[in-house]
Design a protein around this motif. Sequence first.
Motif, short mmCIF file in Angstrom:
data_model
loop_
_atom_site.label_atom_id
_atom_site.label_comp_id
_atom_site.label_asym_id
_atom_site.label_seq_id
_atom_site.Cartn_x
_atom_site.Cartn_y
_atom_site.Cartn_z
N PHE A 128 0.64 -1.10 0.18
CA PHE A 128 0.12 0.02 -0.02
C PHE A 128 0.94 1.16 -0.06
O PHE A 128 0.48 2.08 -0.73
N TYR A 129 1.93 1.22 0.97
CA TYR A 129 2.67 2.36 0.89
C TYR A 129 3.47 2.78 -0.15
O TYR A 129 4.05 3.72 -0.32
N ARG A 130 3.73 1.69 -1.08
CA ARG A 130 4.30 1.93 -2.27
C ARG A 130 3.41 2.58 -3.62
O ARG A 130 3.94 2.81 -4.63
N THR A 131 2.09 2.45 -3.24
CA THR A 131 1.20 3.01 -4.21
C THR A 131 0.98 4.45 -4.23
O THR A 131 1.47 4.90 -3.32
N PRO A 132 0.57 5.15 -5.33
CA PRO A 132 0.34 6.71 -5.23
C PRO A 132 -0.34 7.18 -4.13
O PRO A 132 0.02 8.08 -3.59
N ALA A 133 -1.45 6.27 -3.70
CA ALA A 133 -2.13 6.56 -2.69
C ALA A 133 -1.51 6.58 -1.11
O ALA A 133 -1.48 7.45 -0.49
N GLY A 134 -0.81 5.47 -1.09
CA GLY A 134 0.21 5.35 -0.05
C GLY A 134 0.96 6.58 0.25
O GLY A 134 1.23 6.87 1.32
N VAL A 135 1.72 6.89 -0.89
CA VAL A 135 2.84 7.80 -0.63
C VAL A 135 2.04 9.20 -0.61
O VAL A 135 2.66 9.99 0.30
N ALA A 136 1.15 9.39 -1.27
CA ALA A 136 0.33 10.60 -0.93
C ALA A 136 -0.08 10.53 0.79
O ALA A 136 -0.05 11.72 1.41
N TYR A 137 -0.50 9.57 1.15
CA TYR A 137 -0.90 9.46 2.63
C TYR A 137 0.26 9.75 3.74
O TYR A 137 -0.09 10.62 4.39
N VAL A 138 1.43 9.19 3.25
CA VAL A 138 2.53 9.47 3.96
C VAL A 138 3.02 10.82 3.93
O VAL A 138 3.37 11.55 4.95
N ASP A 139 3.01 11.52 2.83
CA ASP A 139 3.66 12.82 2.45
C ASP A 139 2.74 13.87 3.17
O ASP A 139 2.94 14.82 3.53
N LYS A 140 1.39 13.63 3.20
CA LYS A 140 0.18 14.40 3.68
C LYS A 140 0.12 14.16 5.35
O LYS A 140 -0.43 15.39 5.98
N MET A 141 0.57 13.08 5.90
CA MET A 141 0.38 12.92 7.20
C MET A 141 0.87 14.14 8.05
O MET A 141 0.07 14.31 9.09
N ALA A 143 1.08 17.32 7.75
CA ALA A 143 0.09 18.28 7.63
C ALA A 143 -1.24 18.07 8.62
O ALA A 143 -1.67 18.89 9.13
N VAL A 144 -1.65 16.74 8.17
CA VAL A 144 -3.00 16.19 8.93
C VAL A 144 -2.60 16.24 10.69
O VAL A 144 -3.43 16.73 11.33
N MET A 145 -1.49 15.92 10.88
CA MET A 145 -0.88 15.87 12.27
C MET A 145 -1.09 17.22 12.81
O MET A 145 -1.43 17.60 13.95
N GLN A 146 -0.22 18.21 11.99
CA GLN A 146 -0.12 19.38 12.63
C GLN A 146 -1.67 20.18 12.56
O GLN A 146 -1.82 20.99 13.77
N LYS A 147 -2.27 20.09 11.68
CA LYS A 147 -3.70 20.61 11.82
C LYS A 147 -4.56 19.92 12.92
O LYS A 147 -5.09 20.72 13.59
N THR A 148 -4.41 18.80 13.18
CA THR A 148 -5.03 18.15 14.16
C THR A 148 -4.49 18.64 15.55
O THR A 148 -5.45 18.99 16.56
N MET A 149 -3.34 18.75 15.70
CA MET A 149 -2.84 19.43 17.14
C MET A 149 -3.28 20.48 17.21
O MET A 149 -3.72 21.24 18.46
#
Length: 181
Positions: A128-141, A143-149
């Motif tokens: 999964f993490y090697r798919t485009p969706a997986g790469v996008a998930y990892v790359d955007k996480m 920002a998601v964590m920062q916004k959540t905090m």
Amino acid sequence: HDALPILAGGNDRQSAALMETLSRHGRRLGELETRVRERTAELLTAMKAERTLDTMFGNLDEMLRQSATTAAQRQQLTAQQRRSLDATIPRIAQVMRDELSWNRMRPLYAQVYRETFTQEDIDGLVAFYRTPAGVAYVDKMPAVMQKTMTLMQTRLGPMMERMQADIAQAAQEAKSAKLRP
């Protein structure tokens, strides 16, 4: 049942066959353990776990400063006490960076993943993490964590006020209960 006579002193050929079987199984277990460790390392790399940890520490000083500011306001610290607290923040942050560095945390992460996920799970996650969706998930996480905090911090103030009110009320009720005969 067949192994019992061998273990109890069966003939040399049976003993040798049993030892060979055990040896083969031992090698196979070692190979499986090596594969699990390698795939777990691949998963942590694909997840960019080290970068995530580094990103978290990038915000550490600011988070500690905000916490200190909030604590100082609640405790009504003197200017000297506040300067002392401010001077302590970088040292606390450094201790946290040292103790929670990737070199120290990597074995713990690997252990948790190995103990939590099956080999099939790990293989699927790596895929999964090697798919485009997986790469996008990892790359955007991050920002998601920062916004959540950031959003959580807006909730902390009202939550603390409610908690302090509840504690004050409980203390008053306890005091009132002591005064009653």
